[in-house]
Design an enzyme around this catalytic site. Structure first.
Site, PDB file in Angstrom:
ATOM      1  N   LYS A 126       0.808  -1.228   0.000  1.00 55.34           N
ATOM      2  CA  LYS A 126       0.000   0.000   0.000  1.00 55.34           C
ATOM      3  C   LYS A 126       0.845   1.283   0.000  1.00 55.34           C
ATOM      4  O   LYS A 126       0.416   2.303  -0.533  1.00 55.34           O
ATOM      5  CB  LYS A 126      -0.958   0.007   1.193  1.00 55.34           C
ATOM      6  CG  LYS A 126      -2.066  -1.042   1.069  1.00 55.34           C
ATOM      7  CD  LYS A 126      -3.040  -0.968   2.227  1.00 55.34           C
ATOM      8  CE  LYS A 126      -4.010  -2.140   2.167  1.00 55.34           C
ATOM      9  NZ  LYS A 126      -5.027  -2.077   3.230  1.00 55.34           N
TER      10      LYS A 126
ATOM     11  N   ALA B 243      -2.541   0.715   9.189  1.00 58.35           N
ATOM     12  CA  ALA B 243      -3.975   0.401   9.243  1.00 58.35           C
ATOM     13  C   ALA B 243      -4.721   1.449  10.070  1.00 58.35           C
ATOM     14  O   ALA B 243      -5.824   1.876   9.710  1.00 58.35           O
ATOM     15  CB  ALA B 243      -4.186  -0.987   9.822  1.00 58.35           C
TER      16      ALA B 243
HETATM   17  P1  ATR Z   1      -0.369  -2.124   9.642  1.00 63.36           P
HETATM   18  O1  ATR Z   1      -0.258  -1.536   8.280  1.00 63.36           O
HETATM   19  O2  ATR Z   1      -1.082  -3.445   9.704  1.00 63.36           O
HETATM   20  O3  ATR Z   1      -0.893  -1.154  10.644  1.00 63.36           O
HETATM   21  P2  ATR Z   1       2.265  -1.652  10.702  1.00 63.36           P
HETATM   22  O4  ATR Z   1       2.337  -0.306  10.087  1.00 63.36           O
HETATM   23  O5  ATR Z   1       3.473  -2.529  10.742  1.00 63.36           O
HETATM   24  O6  ATR Z   1       1.141  -2.537  10.038  1.00 63.36           O
HETATM   25  O7  ATR Z   1       1.734  -1.448  12.199  1.00 63.36           O
HETATM   26  C1  ATR Z   1       1.462  -2.513  13.052  1.00 63.36           C
HETATM   27  C2  ATR Z   1       0.726  -1.981  14.274  1.00 63.36           C
HETATM   28  O8  ATR Z   1       0.299  -3.068  15.078  1.00 63.36           O
HETATM   29  C3  ATR Z   1       1.597  -1.103  15.159  1.00 63.36           C
HETATM   30  O9  ATR Z   1       0.781  -0.158  15.799  1.00 63.36           O
HETATM   31  C4  ATR Z   1       2.143  -2.137  16.144  1.00 63.36           C
HETATM   32  O10 ATR Z   1       2.538  -1.591  17.363  1.00 63.36           O
HETATM   33  P3  ATR Z   1       4.054  -1.059  17.626  1.00 63.36           P
HETATM   34  O11 ATR Z   1       4.187   0.238  16.890  1.00 63.36           O
HETATM   35  O12 ATR Z   1       4.133  -0.897  19.080  1.00 63.36           O
HETATM   36  O13 ATR Z   1       4.957  -2.135  17.062  1.00 63.36           O
HETATM   37  C5  ATR Z   1       0.917  -2.966  16.349  1.00 63.36           C
HETATM   38  N1  ATR Z   1       1.150  -4.330  16.847  1.00 63.36           N
HETATM   39  C6  ATR Z   1       1.718  -5.373  16.180  1.00 63.36           C
HETATM   40  N2  ATR Z   1       1.716  -6.487  16.936  1.00 63.36           N
HETATM   41  C7  ATR Z   1       1.144  -6.138  18.109  1.00 63.36           C
HETATM   42  C8  ATR Z   1       0.848  -6.845  19.309  1.00 63.36           C
HETATM   43  N3  ATR Z   1       1.140  -8.145  19.457  1.00 63.36           N
HETATM   44  N4  ATR Z   1       0.234  -6.175  20.314  1.00 63.36           N
HETATM   45  C9  ATR Z   1      -0.060  -4.868  20.182  1.00 63.36           C
HETATM   46  N5  ATR Z   1       0.198  -4.133  19.082  1.00 63.36           N
HETATM   47  C10 ATR Z   1       0.797  -4.758  18.050  1.00 63.36           C
END
Ligand code: ATR
Length: 277
Positions: free
Chosen positions: A65, A130
């Site tokens: 994206k 997202a």
């Molecule tokens: P996306 O496009 O799916 O949002 P991304 O930009 O990599 O993917 O962002 C992932 C989001 O999910 C982030 O907010 C991440 O939190 P961090 O910034 O603290 O890493 C969050 N996230 C991923 N795994 C998580 C988990 N197990 N518990 C809570 N938040 C999580």
């Protein structure tokens, strides 16, 4: 025949081809919609090849994206705000980039689930792509407050700063997941990637207490880990993101074809197919 496709990696399990085929049957639009697997280092080449073969538009999914945003040479305001593109439309030399994810979420909440956002206290979990993609459309509905919470609070603060100028009546706040307290939220939306690992974001369980709706932007055959955690914490109602998927597709179809398909039966059919395996 006008050709469209969803592009991603992986792509085999995408539901977009069957959703758009159903939209086309319902509206009488004559089109073909395929799934396109792009190599991880070959997104731009794959898009340009599809366009040169007469493709009219594409949906873009994980992990492309941001590259789609960079490739587009004109953007809708909501794509600009999201910094990401999930819908491309090819018009002559123009590659128009839009983002229909936030509109899909809002339509699922308000239209399918009957949950209005005006005056509500909304908690958005996650601060990645997202989350960023849905903030502007959520605020446009006039919630009283929107709290963005993330494991690392700095990313949530960054989003608050970015969107403050567009906040209007909405009180924007940032928090660390672990520091949240509740009750106090009407609608809680999970935009973290935690569900991909079948985990719920680590928030104190009282945060969910008595909230009117806990909504996971991901979907699964049964309840997601977030939905289970929210229900156990006292959320009055839980929903997954299958409706958002169908509604973002409908919004893309509208952009391409100028007709908004009806989504109710298609969503119900998808739900039936998923629960029967
Ligand atoms: P996306 O496009 O799916 O949002 P991304 O930009 O990599 O993917 O962002 C992932 C989001 O999910 C982030 O907010 C991440 O939190 P961090 O910034 O603290 O890493 C969050 N996230 C991923 N795994 C998580 C988990 N197990 N518990 C809570 N938040 C999580």
């Amino acid at each position: 025949m006008d050709r469209y496709a969803v592009i991603g990696n992986p792509i085999a399990h995408s539901k977009s081809p069957s959703i758009h085929a159903a939209f086309a049957r319902q509206t009488g639009e004559v089109l073909e919609y395929a799934a396109c697997l792009a190599p991880l280092d070959g997104f731009v080449a794959s898009v340009l090849a599809f366009r040169s073969e007469g493709g009219r538009g594409m949906n873009v999914t994980v992990p492309f994206k941001l590259e789609a945003f960079a490739l587009a040479n004109r953007h809708s305001p909501r794509a600009k705000a999201a910094g990401a593109v999930n819908t491309l439309a090819f018009r002559g030399d123009e590659i128009f980039g839009d983002n229909t994810d936030g509109a899909g979420l809002v339509r699922d909440l308000t239209h399918n689930l009957g949950v209005g956002l005006r005056g509500q206290r909304v908690l958005l979990l996650g601060a990645g792509g997202a989350a960023r993609g849905v903030i502007l459309p959520l605020m446009a509905e006039g919630p009283a407050a929107l709290t963005i919470a993330n494991r690392g609070v700095d990313k949530a603060r960054g989003l608050c700063e970015q969107f403050e100028p567009a906040a209007g009546e909405t009180r924007l706040a940032a928090a660390a997941l672990a520091d949240l307290s509740g009750p106090g939220y009407d609608i809680i939306i999970n935009a973290t990637a935690a569900s991909l690992a079948n985990e719920a974001p680590a928030v104190p369980t009282e945060v969910y207490s008595n909230c009117a709706l806990a909504y996971d932007m991901m979907y699964a055959r049964g309840e997601t880990a977030f939905m289970r955690a929210a229900r156990a914490g006292g959320a009055r109602r839980c929903a997954d993101g299958l409706g958002m998927l169908v509604e973002q597709a409908a919004e893309s179809f509208l952009l391409w074809r100028g007709i908004r398909p009806r989504t109710t039966e298609i969503l119900a059919e998808l739900r039936r197919q998923m629960s029967s395996g």
